[in-house]
Write an enzyme that holds these catalytic residues in place. Structure first.
Site, PDB file in Angstrom:
ATOM      1  CB  CYS A 264      -2.459  -2.687   5.328  1.00  0.00           C
ATOM      2  SG  CYS A 264      -4.033  -1.819   5.104  1.00  0.00           S
TER       3      CYS A 264
ATOM      4  CD  GLU B  48      -7.317  -0.254   2.488  1.00  0.00           C
ATOM      5  OE1 GLU B  48      -8.415  -0.311   3.090  1.00  0.00           O
ATOM      6  OE2 GLU B  48      -6.249   0.080   3.042  1.00  0.00           O
TER       7      GLU B  48
ATOM      8  CB  VAL C 251       2.056   2.194   5.272  1.00  0.00           C
ATOM      9  CG1 VAL C 251       3.438   2.818   5.354  1.00  0.00           C
ATOM     10  CG2 VAL C 251       1.431   2.478   3.900  1.00  0.00           C
ATOM     11  CB  THR C 252      -0.435   1.532   8.749  1.00  0.00           C
ATOM     12  OG1 THR C 252      -1.676   0.796   8.917  1.00  0.00           O
ATOM     13  CG2 THR C 252      -0.748   2.814   7.996  1.00  0.00           C
TER      14      THR C 252
ATOM     15  CE  LYS D 125      -3.644  -4.190   0.995  1.00  0.00           C
ATOM     16  NZ  LYS D 125      -4.449  -3.483   1.994  1.00  0.00           N
TER      17      LYS D 125
ATOM     18  CG  ASP E   3      -1.954  -1.142   1.150  1.00  0.00           C
ATOM     19  OD1 ASP E   3      -1.924  -1.925   0.188  1.00  0.00           O
ATOM     20  OD2 ASP E   3      -2.754  -1.258   2.087  1.00  0.00           O
TER      21      ASP E   3
END
Length: 222
Positions: A164, A78, A159-160, A131, A30
């Site tokens: 995640c 994400e 991250v984070t 995702k 991410d």
């Protein structure tokens, strides 16, 4: 590219992590503008990006190392459908996903903020996993794609750390992957959350795998 086993002798707790690059995937989790850009959703919601930007150069170094060694490199991102049809009611109730801002709607696929930061764009042929949630395995084909590649070991970054990264790690451990988390190639908005997540990985005799620092991995691969 090198084609040999690499041993990390300086993992936290005096542990060692050995892996074959061809059977290993680096997960860059991410690394998106919404989390790092001052115009992105995180800064708009929280007032700033906190400790997140520190991960960008470290993940850049780690990604370059993984490519040099011949590891598989996987980028996760994400995001939810433009009509938010795949957004769970629980997340919708938080009133954050889809909130408009300077880089478009927060964590909505196709919006400028949902894209990768410029420093960490995937190279041609590298796998990108979109995702709709925190973990990279839930509601995606990541497990099947990794199995097709013959991957058994994962190196986690991004991250984070407490959300995640840790969600992905827990899923991976349940699926049987050997997991190494690179501590300083991960970050959280609050440093205390980052440190707490690392402590959980090492809890109960390192229940969730191995933790090292980027310099240790670089030294072992030199």
């Amino acid at each position: 590219m090198e084609d040999q086993s690499v041993t990390v002798a300086t993992c936290r707790g005096g542990r060692s992590f050995a892996f074959e690059p061809a059977k290993t995937a680096l997960l860059a989790i991410d690394m998106q503008k919404d989390f790092f850009d001052p115009r992105g959703g995180t800064a708009q919601l929280d007032g700033n990006c906190g400790g997140l930007p520190a991960a960008i150069p470290a993940v850049g170094r780690l990604t370059a190392l993984a490519r040099r060694l011949g590891c598989n490199v996987v980028h996760t991102r994400e995001g939810f459908a433009p009509d938010l049809s795949d957004l769970p009611a629980l997340r919708a109730g938080n009133d954050t996903v889809g909130r408009p801002g300077p880089l478009g709607r927060f964590l909505v696929r196709g919006e400028p903020g949902q894209d990768f930061v410029e420093e960490l764009r995937p190279e041609p042929g590298e796998l990108v996993i979109d995702k709709p949630g925190f973990g990279a395995f839930g509601l995606t084909d990541l497990d099947g794609r990794l199995k097709e590649m013959g991957v058994s070991h994962l190196i986690l970054s991004g991250v984070t750390t407490q959300c995640c990264v840790h969600s992905t790690l827990r899923e991976a451990v349940d699926l049987g992957y050997w997991c190494l988390t690179v501590a300083d190639a991960c970050a959280a908005v609050e440093p205390a959350w980052h440190e707490a997540a690392l402590s959980l990985i090492a809890s109960e005799d390192h229940l969730f795998g191995w933790v090292c620092d980027l310099a240790d991995l670089e030294a072992a691969a030199a």
